[in-house]
Design a protein around this motif. Structure first.
Motif, PDB file in Angstrom:
ATOM      1  N   PHE A 140      35.684  29.273  42.077  1.00 55.64           N
ATOM      2  CA  PHE A 140      35.747  30.296  43.114  1.00 55.64           C
ATOM      3  C   PHE A 140      35.883  31.666  42.456  1.00 55.64           C
ATOM      4  CE2 PHE A 140      37.868  26.595  45.244  1.00 55.64           C
ATOM      5  CZ  PHE A 140      36.840  26.319  46.138  1.00 55.64           C
ATOM      6  N   ARG A 141      34.942  32.545  42.770  1.00 54.25           N
ATOM      7  CA  ARG A 141      35.030  33.922  42.278  1.00 54.25           C
ATOM      8  C   ARG A 141      36.000  34.700  43.167  1.00 54.25           C
ATOM      9  NH1 ARG A 141      31.913  34.077  38.275  1.00 54.25           N
ATOM     10  NH2 ARG A 141      29.964  32.961  38.144  1.00 54.25           N
ATOM     11  N   ALA A 142      36.507  35.803  42.669  1.00 55.38           N
ATOM     12  CA  ALA A 142      37.462  36.614  43.430  1.00 55.38           C
ATOM     13  C   ALA A 142      36.886  36.990  44.795  1.00 55.38           C
ATOM     14  CB  ALA A 142      37.855  37.850  42.634  1.00 55.38           C
ATOM     15  N   ALA A 143      35.597  37.296  44.850  1.00 57.08           N
ATOM     16  CA  ALA A 143      34.955  37.702  46.104  1.00 57.08           C
ATOM     17  C   ALA A 143      34.947  36.577  47.141  1.00 57.08           C
ATOM     18  CB  ALA A 143      33.526  38.165  45.837  1.00 57.08           C
ATOM     19  N   ASP A 144      35.022  35.326  46.687  1.00 59.18           N
ATOM     20  CA  ASP A 144      35.021  34.197  47.620  1.00 59.18           C
ATOM     21  C   ASP A 144      36.249  34.186  48.521  1.00 59.18           C
ATOM     22  OD1 ASP A 144      32.607  33.219  46.606  1.00 59.18           O
ATOM     23  OD2 ASP A 144      33.620  31.941  45.132  1.00 59.18           O
ATOM     24  N   PHE A 145      37.292  34.920  48.148  1.00 63.03           N
ATOM     25  CA  PHE A 145      38.529  34.924  48.913  1.00 63.03           C
ATOM     26  C   PHE A 145      38.517  35.952  50.043  1.00 63.03           C
ATOM     27  CE2 PHE A 145      39.608  32.753  45.014  1.00 63.03           C
ATOM     28  CZ  PHE A 145      40.355  31.685  45.473  1.00 63.03           C
ATOM     29  N   GLY A 146      37.352  36.533  50.311  1.00 64.37           N
ATOM     30  CA  GLY A 146      37.166  37.377  51.489  1.00 64.37           C
ATOM     31  C   GLY A 146      37.887  38.704  51.479  1.00 64.37           C
ATOM     32  N   GLY A 147      38.025  39.318  50.333  1.00 64.83           N
ATOM     33  CA  GLY A 147      38.643  40.635  50.283  1.00 64.83           C
ATOM     34  C   GLY A 147      40.121  40.598  49.978  1.00 64.83           C
ATOM     35  N   ASP A 148      40.789  39.447  50.183  1.00 65.12           N
ATOM     36  CA  ASP A 148      42.186  39.331  49.773  1.00 65.12           C
ATOM     37  C   ASP A 148      42.214  39.377  48.251  1.00 65.12           C
ATOM     38  OD1 ASP A 148      42.894  38.950  52.390  1.00 65.12           O
ATOM     39  OD2 ASP A 148      43.022  36.766  52.234  1.00 65.12           O
ATOM     40  N   PHE A 149      43.203  40.081  47.700  1.00 63.28           N
ATOM     41  CA  PHE A 149      43.274  40.085  46.239  1.00 63.28           C
ATOM     42  C   PHE A 149      43.639  38.693  45.762  1.00 63.28           C
ATOM     43  CE2 PHE A 149      45.537  40.190  42.227  1.00 63.28           C
ATOM     44  CZ  PHE A 149      44.551  40.737  41.424  1.00 63.28           C
ATOM     45  N   HIS A 150      42.751  38.109  45.017  1.00 62.86           N
ATOM     46  CA  HIS A 150      42.983  36.800  44.420  1.00 62.86           C
ATOM     47  C   HIS A 150      42.092  36.711  43.201  1.00 62.86           C
ATOM     48  CE1 HIS A 150      43.581  32.523  43.928  1.00 62.86           C
ATOM     49  NE2 HIS A 150      44.380  32.493  44.978  1.00 62.86           N
ATOM     50  N   GLU A 151      42.667  36.294  42.099  1.00 66.54           N
ATOM     51  CA  GLU A 151      41.864  36.097  40.900  1.00 66.54           C
ATOM     52  C   GLU A 151      40.872  34.958  41.116  1.00 66.54           C
ATOM     53  OE1 GLU A 151      43.875  36.803  36.825  1.00 66.54           O
ATOM     54  OE2 GLU A 151      45.247  35.608  38.040  1.00 66.54           O
ATOM     55  N   GLU A 152      39.858  34.927  40.265  1.00 69.80           N
ATOM     56  CA  GLU A 152      38.960  33.783  40.323  1.00 69.80           C
ATOM     57  C   GLU A 152      39.735  32.522  39.936  1.00 69.80           C
ATOM     58  OE1 GLU A 152      36.940  33.984  35.870  1.00 69.80           O
ATOM     59  OE2 GLU A 152      35.858  34.801  37.557  1.00 69.80           O
ATOM     60  N   GLU A 153      39.234  31.414  40.396  1.00 67.97           N
ATOM     61  CA  GLU A 153      39.843  30.128  40.082  1.00 67.97           C
ATOM     62  C   GLU A 153      38.839  29.318  39.261  1.00 67.97           C
ATOM     63  OE1 GLU A 153      42.876  28.623  40.845  1.00 67.97           O
ATOM     64  OE2 GLU A 153      43.658  30.381  41.884  1.00 67.97           O
ATOM     65  N   CYS A 154      39.262  28.940  38.080  1.00 67.21           N
ATOM     66  CA  CYS A 154      38.410  28.163  37.170  1.00 67.21           C
ATOM     67  C   CYS A 154      38.688  26.686  37.368  1.00 67.21           C
ATOM     68  CB  CYS A 154      38.684  28.560  35.735  1.00 67.21           C
ATOM     69  SG  CYS A 154      38.301  30.293  35.393  1.00 67.21           S
ATOM     70  N   LEU A 155      37.624  25.911  37.434  1.00 63.35           N
ATOM     71  CA  LEU A 155      37.738  24.468  37.560  1.00 63.35           C
ATOM     72  C   LEU A 155      37.901  23.875  36.152  1.00 63.35           C
ATOM     73  CD1 LEU A 155      37.500  21.905  39.394  1.00 63.35           C
ATOM     74  CD2 LEU A 155      35.090  21.874  38.715  1.00 63.35           C
ATOM     75  N   LEU A 156      39.010  23.186  35.939  1.00 60.04           N
ATOM     76  CA  LEU A 156      39.217  22.430  34.709  1.00 60.04           C
ATOM     77  C   LEU A 156      38.950  20.973  35.040  1.00 60.04           C
ATOM     78  CD1 LEU A 156      42.574  23.909  33.331  1.00 60.04           C
ATOM     79  CD2 LEU A 156      40.248  24.749  32.993  1.00 60.04           C
ATOM     80  N   ARG A 157      38.173  20.327  34.198  1.00 61.75           N
ATOM     81  CA  ARG A 157      37.876  18.893  34.373  1.00 61.75           C
ATOM     82  C   ARG A 157      38.277  18.169  33.096  1.00 61.75           C
ATOM     83  NH1 ARG A 157      35.124  15.211  37.476  1.00 61.75           N
ATOM     84  NH2 ARG A 157      34.145  13.508  36.335  1.00 61.75           N
ATOM     85  N   ILE A 158      39.097  17.149  33.259  1.00 58.34           N
ATOM     86  CA  ILE A 158      39.539  16.339  32.132  1.00 58.34           C
ATOM     87  C   ILE A 158      38.998  14.938  32.352  1.00 58.34           C
ATOM     88  CG2 ILE A 158      41.525  15.386  30.897  1.00 58.34           C
ATOM     89  CD1 ILE A 158      43.142  17.803  31.965  1.00 58.34           C
ATOM     90  N   GLY A 159      38.279  14.447  31.364  1.00 57.57           N
ATOM     91  CA  GLY A 159      37.740  13.089  31.469  1.00 57.57           C
ATOM     92  C   GLY A 159      36.423  12.977  30.749  1.00 57.57           C
ATOM     93  N   PRO A 160      35.899  11.802  30.681  1.00 58.08           N
ATOM     94  CA  PRO A 160      36.426  10.596  31.319  1.00 58.08           C
ATOM     95  C   PRO A 160      37.622  10.026  30.549  1.00 58.08           C
ATOM     96  CG  PRO A 160      34.437  10.075  30.075  1.00 58.08           C
ATOM     97  CD  PRO A 160      34.630  11.567  29.987  1.00 58.08           C
ATOM     98  N   PHE A 161      38.451   9.281  31.298  1.00 59.44           N
ATOM     99  CA  PHE A 161      39.585   8.591  30.694  1.00 59.44           C
ATOM    100  C   PHE A 161      39.138   7.242  30.210  1.00 59.44           C
ATOM    101  CE2 PHE A 161      41.916  11.188  33.999  1.00 59.44           C
ATOM    102  CZ  PHE A 161      42.368  12.137  33.108  1.00 59.44           C
TER     103      PHE A 161
END
Length: 161
Positions: A140-161
């Protein structure tokens, strides 16, 4: 309680309000309504965990299996009470979830803001301990939060286990 640290267990409905208070005391986590935490306790107890010590709730992880990827555990929030920070409780709760009978996941995903170093270290340690790859991409980029101040959210994926 034992002398070995907090008891890790599935959340119960009676934990909902205490979970709400715990998350409120854990910035920068986004605080959801008490109702949302009650629903997590009621509908997602099998994929969530609380840590309880002699003083009450010491930690909480909310997680779920995305409907289109039942082999992936998505970690929504990790809250650790100030009194237990730095003890590895977050990692212990993650390992507890991965070891739960009936949860046969091949990967773990979560989102983390770029400046949340403690959370990033916890997930890096988990990947190393599991001998699993960790990949990252912006979800999610910062702009995806609709103008509310929010940093981007990075997806971390761990695997496969």
């Amino acid at each position: 309680m034992t002398g070995d640290g907090p008891i890790l267990r599935s959340p119960r409905r009676a934990d909902g309000a205490a979970i709400h208070r715990l998350v409120a005391d854990c910035p920068p986590l986004d605080l959801n309504s008490t109702y949302a935490y009650l629903l997590l306790c009621e509908h997602f107890a099998a994929t969530c965990v609380v840590a309880e010590d002699a003083q009450g709730l010491a930690g909480f992880i909310s997680a779920y299996l995305p409907p289109d990827r039942p082999d992936t555990l998505f970690i929504w929030q990790v809250a650790v009470h100030e009194r237990t920070r730095g003890t590895g409780l977050g990692g212990q709760m993650l390992l507890h979830l991965l070891a739960r009978p009936g949860l046969r996941v091949q990967a773990l995903e979560t989102t983390v803001s770029p400046d949340n170093r403690a959370s990033r270290r916890m997930f890096e340690k988990l990947a190393a301990a599991q001998g699993a790859a960790l990949t990252e991409q912006v979800l999610f980029r910062a702009a995806d939060f609709g103008g509310d101040f929010h940093e981007e959210e990075c997806l971390l994926r761990i695997g496969p286990f």
